[in-house]
Every structure is written in C-alpha cells, then in structure tokens.
Design a protein around this motif. Structure first.
Motif, mmCIF file in Angstrom:
data_model
loop_
_atom_site.group_PDB
_atom_site.id
_atom_site.type_symbol
_atom_site.label_atom_id
_atom_site.label_comp_id
_atom_site.label_asym_id
_atom_site.label_seq_id
_atom_site.Cartn_x
_atom_site.Cartn_y
_atom_site.Cartn_z
ATOM 1 N N GLU A 1 0.830 -1.208 0.000
ATOM 2 C CA GLU A 1 0.000 0.000 0.000
ATOM 3 C C GLU A 1 0.864 1.257 0.000
ATOM 4 O O GLU A 1 0.647 2.169 -0.797
ATOM 5 N N VAL A 2 1.833 1.324 0.873
ATOM 6 C CA VAL A 2 2.652 2.532 0.989
ATOM 7 C C VAL A 2 3.535 2.731 -0.245
ATOM 8 O O VAL A 2 3.544 3.805 -0.845
ATOM 9 N N HIS B 1 -3.998 1.274 -7.797
ATOM 10 C CA HIS B 1 -4.857 1.265 -6.616
ATOM 11 C C HIS B 1 -5.218 -0.184 -6.337
ATOM 12 O O HIS B 1 -5.024 -1.063 -7.173
ATOM 13 N N PHE B 2 -5.792 -0.421 -5.176
ATOM 14 C CA PHE B 2 -6.230 -1.776 -4.872
ATOM 15 C C PHE B 2 -7.288 -2.236 -5.878
ATOM 16 O O PHE B 2 -7.294 -3.375 -6.312
ATOM 17 N N TYR B 3 -8.166 -1.317 -6.262
ATOM 18 C CA TYR B 3 -9.188 -1.636 -7.257
ATOM 19 C C TYR B 3 -9.104 -0.591 -8.366
ATOM 20 O O TYR B 3 -9.445 0.569 -8.161
ATOM 21 N N ASP B 4 -8.670 -1.015 -9.543
ATOM 22 C CA ASP B 4 -8.444 -0.092 -10.654
ATOM 23 C C ASP B 4 -9.480 -0.204 -11.770
ATOM 24 O O ASP B 4 -9.278 0.336 -12.840
ATOM 25 N N ARG B 5 -10.568 -0.867 -11.536
ATOM 26 C CA ARG B 5 -11.555 -1.077 -12.605
ATOM 27 C C ARG B 5 -12.704 -0.078 -12.519
ATOM 28 O O ARG B 5 -13.789 -0.337 -13.011
ATOM 29 N N SER B 6 -12.453 1.052 -11.887
ATOM 30 C CA SER B 6 -13.483 2.077 -11.752
ATOM 31 C C SER B 6 -12.794 3.439 -11.780
ATOM 32 O O SER B 6 -11.705 3.587 -12.317
ATOM 33 N N THR B 7 -13.404 4.407 -11.127
ATOM 34 C CA THR B 7 -12.847 5.760 -11.102
ATOM 35 C C THR B 7 -11.667 5.842 -10.132
ATOM 36 O O THR B 7 -11.475 4.965 -9.292
ATOM 37 N N SER B 8 -10.937 6.920 -10.239
ATOM 38 C CA SER B 8 -9.816 7.154 -9.333
ATOM 39 C C SER B 8 -10.299 7.297 -7.885
ATOM 40 O O SER B 8 -9.629 6.861 -6.953
ATOM 41 N N GLU B 9 -11.481 7.892 -7.708
ATOM 42 C CA GLU B 9 -12.043 8.056 -6.366
ATOM 43 C C GLU B 9 -12.335 6.700 -5.732
ATOM 44 O O GLU B 9 -12.042 6.487 -4.548
ATOM 45 N N ILE B 10 -12.912 5.789 -6.505
ATOM 46 C CA ILE B 10 -13.181 4.440 -5.994
ATOM 47 C C ILE B 10 -11.855 3.744 -5.685
ATOM 48 O O ILE B 10 -11.727 3.035 -4.687
ATOM 49 N N LEU C 1 -9.132 5.170 -4.649
ATOM 50 C CA LEU C 1 -8.633 5.703 -3.377
ATOM 51 C C LEU C 1 -9.379 5.114 -2.184
ATOM 52 O O LEU C 1 -8.775 4.813 -1.155
ATOM 53 N N VAL C 2 -10.692 4.950 -2.321
ATOM 54 C CA VAL C 2 -11.481 4.324 -1.245
ATOM 55 C C VAL C 2 -11.011 2.886 -1.039
ATOM 56 O O VAL C 2 -10.833 2.430 0.096
ATOM 57 N N SER C 3 -10.788 2.157 -2.144
ATOM 58 C CA SER C 3 -10.324 0.771 -2.013
ATOM 59 C C SER C 3 -8.944 0.723 -1.354
ATOM 60 O O SER C 3 -8.670 -0.173 -0.554
ATOM 61 N N ASP C 4 -8.087 1.692 -1.657
ATOM 62 C CA ASP C 4 -6.784 1.767 -0.995
ATOM 63 C C ASP C 4 -6.945 1.974 0.507
ATOM 64 O O ASP C 4 -6.220 1.374 1.312
#
Length: 168
Positions: free
Chosen positions: A41-42, A52-61, A63-66
């Motif tokens: 993560e870091v 990101h942890f989940y890259d199949r959506s928006t950048s905001e999603i 960041l939330v997944s991170d």
C-alpha cells in the motif's frame, strides 16, 4: 519437599513454548500478511502511484479501495502484535517459528495478489503502460522464495512429542 518428575526437569521455556507453538505460527502469519500489505500500500499505491487496490473504476473508488486495504493491513499488523506481546509475557515466544510464519504469510499474500488479483480477477496490475512480464515474474518469484523459506523455518521449529513425553 517437592519431588520432580521427568517432565518437570524440562526447561521452563520449553514447557511454556510447547502449548503455544501454533499461536507463534499464526501471529507470524498474521503479521506477515499485514506487513506485506502495508508495504504494498505505501510503496506501490502511495509513493510510486503504480496502481490502486481496485483499478476497474474511477480514481475516487480506487482511493477508497486503498483506504480499506490499508485498514486491513493495519488491523492485521496490530492484532498480531497483541498476540506477540501476550506470547512474550508468557515467556512462550519462539522467534524462529514466528519469522517462519511472517515469511510464509507475506509470501502467501504476495502470491495470491500476483496470481489471483493481478491475473485472474484483473482488479489491478503491478504497473501500467509497461511490459508486465518482468514485474510479474519478479513479484511471484519473490513470493515463492518467501514461502519456501517460511516453510523451512516452520518445519524446523515444529514440536514433536516422543513416546516418553519429551519435546524436541
């Protein structure tokens, strides 16, 4: 006057360690999972911005997944340290076995991430817009090496009871 049985001549540390062998292993595995997830993560999410942890959506999603991923790693690390402290308090800590668990847990998480999350589920890749093969090979070989070293340490520190009740 107290009499001593054959088993009471066993070192106090050995007597305390034996029932806690599994806890030593599991606190190491939990710490390894939390540590490698925290490192991922870091370094790869925050510092290098590779994914990101989940890259199949928006950048905001993403960041939330991170944030959720970071919370998991923090919880796993802190929970394992509470168990670690309890084992130390009981004079039942076996560091070699614990390190075996740490390496096994970290390697297992990294191999799962590299195979399941990167390739099968494709929720993110290690990096984008570069040839992935060298990254994938390095990621998964590193995971495999950690698992092998962890298994060797775990195997070397297993407790075996003989027919006379001795522990080796």
């Amino acid at each position: 006057m107290k009499t001593h049985s054959v088993n009471s001549t066993m070192n106090n540390t050995d007597a305390n360690i034996t029932p806690y062998s599994t806890r030593n292993l599991w606190t190491g595995i939990l710490f390894g999972l939390g540590l490698i997830a925290f490192f991922d993560e870091v370094v790869f999410h925050q510092l290098l911005h590779w994914h990101h942890f989940y890259d199949r959506s928006t950048s905001e999603i993403g960041l939330v997944s991170d944030g959720l991923f970071h919370a998991f790693s923090w919880f796993a690390t802190i929970a394992s340290l509470f168990i670690f402290a309890d084992l130390r308090r009981r004079n039942a800590m076996r560091l070699k076995r614990w390190w075996g668990g740490v390496l096994f847990g970290a390697g297992l998480f990294q191999l799962y991430d590299g195979i399941v999350q990167h390739k099968l589920m494709q929720i993110h890749q290690i990096r984008y817009n570069v040839p992935l093969f060298p990254y994938d090979v390095t990621w998964n070989i590193t995971a495999f090496i950690m698992i092998v070293i962890g298994v060797i340490l775990i195997y070397k520190t297993q407790t075996i009871k003989t027919t006379r009740g001795e522990v080796t």
